[in-house]
Design a protein around this motif. Structure first.
Motif, short mmCIF file in Angstrom:
data_model
loop_
_atom_site.label_atom_id
_atom_site.label_comp_id
_atom_site.label_asym_id
_atom_site.label_seq_id
_atom_site.Cartn_x
_atom_site.Cartn_y
_atom_site.Cartn_z
N PHE A 47 0.80 -1.22 0.00
CA PHE A 47 0.00 0.00 0.00
C PHE A 47 0.84 1.28 0.00
CE2 PHE A 47 -3.21 -2.97 1.67
CZ PHE A 47 -4.24 -2.68 0.80
N GLN A 48 2.14 1.15 0.17
CA GLN A 48 3.06 2.29 0.20
C GLN A 48 2.73 3.28 1.33
OE1 GLN A 48 5.83 2.64 -1.78
NE2 GLN A 48 5.36 0.57 -2.46
N LYS A 49 2.06 2.79 2.35
CA LYS A 49 1.77 3.58 3.54
C LYS A 49 1.41 2.63 4.67
CE LYS A 49 -3.13 4.25 2.61
NZ LYS A 49 -4.23 5.19 2.58
N GLU A 50 1.26 3.16 5.87
CA GLU A 50 0.88 2.33 7.01
C GLU A 50 -0.57 1.91 6.87
OE1 GLU A 50 1.90 2.75 11.57
OE2 GLU A 50 0.22 4.04 11.02
N ALA A 51 -0.79 0.61 6.69
CA ALA A 51 -2.14 0.10 6.50
C ALA A 51 -2.77 -0.36 7.81
CB ALA A 51 -2.13 -1.06 5.50
N LEU A 52 -1.95 -0.79 8.75
CA LEU A 52 -2.43 -1.23 10.05
C LEU A 52 -1.50 -0.64 11.09
CD1 LEU A 52 -4.53 -3.09 11.45
CD2 LEU A 52 -2.86 -4.91 11.32
N GLY A 53 -2.07 0.10 12.02
CA GLY A 53 -1.26 0.81 12.99
C GLY A 53 -0.60 -0.10 14.01
N LEU A 54 0.47 0.38 14.58
CA LEU A 54 1.20 -0.38 15.58
C LEU A 54 0.36 -0.59 16.84
CD1 LEU A 54 3.87 -1.75 16.21
CD2 LEU A 54 4.69 0.43 17.11
N GLY A 55 -0.50 0.35 17.17
CA GLY A 55 -1.38 0.19 18.32
C GLY A 55 -2.35 -0.97 18.15
N ASP A 56 -2.86 -1.13 16.94
CA ASP A 56 -3.75 -2.26 16.64
C ASP A 56 -3.02 -3.58 16.80
OD1 ASP A 56 -5.69 -0.34 15.92
OD2 ASP A 56 -4.97 -0.32 13.85
N VAL A 57 -1.81 -3.64 16.26
CA VAL A 57 -1.01 -4.86 16.35
C VAL A 57 -0.67 -5.16 17.81
CG1 VAL A 57 1.21 -5.88 15.72
CG2 VAL A 57 -0.08 -4.58 14.04
N MET A 58 -0.31 -4.13 18.55
CA MET A 58 0.03 -4.34 19.96
C MET A 58 -1.18 -4.82 20.76
SD MET A 58 2.66 -1.16 20.53
CE MET A 58 2.57 -1.24 22.30
#
Length: 122
Positions: A47-58
């Motif tokens: 996507f050439q950008k952040e598609a899923l934030g680090l907060g969501d992953v955490m």
């Protein structure tokens, strides 16, 4: 700091289980962490950008010790479907596209649903 608290409480919850119950939950944590470690760079490159934030992953990783791997897959599926449904519904009603969808409410709701199903089944 809230995610760290959730993670610590999830790990503390494991203290009350038998060793045979703990192993699948720790395995779930390992697989979910490994999945996102591999998935995030690939999806960001596509996507050439952040598609899923680090907060969501955490948050997913913090919740992983509460569930077995199959339940975590259901949580991923449920939260994704809820996010897609909300995005489509929002687009149909407002005729505008959401540029950035906050995903944590869908993760939280799918976690609640998973706990409710677990209570109803047992």
């Amino acid at each position: 700091k809230y995610l760290a608290l959730i993670f610590c409480l999830a790990l503390a919850n494991l203290v009350f289980y038998d060793v045979s119950v703990i192993q699948p939950k720790i395995f779930s944590l390992f697989v979910i962490t490994l999945f996102f470690y591999c998935f995030i760079p690939v999806i960001n490159r596509i996507f050439q950008k952040e598609a899923l934030g680090l907060g969501d992953v955490m948050l997913f990783c913090a919740l992983a010790p509460l569930f077995e791997l199959e339940e975590m897959v259901w949580m991923l599926l449920c939260s994704s479907l809820l996010g897609i449904a909300f995005s489509l519904g929002y687009g149909l009603f407002t005729k505008r596209k959401i540029s950035k969808l906050p995903f944590i409410p869908f993760i939280s709701f799918s976690t609640f649903l998973l706990f409710a199903v677990r209570i109803l089944v047992h």
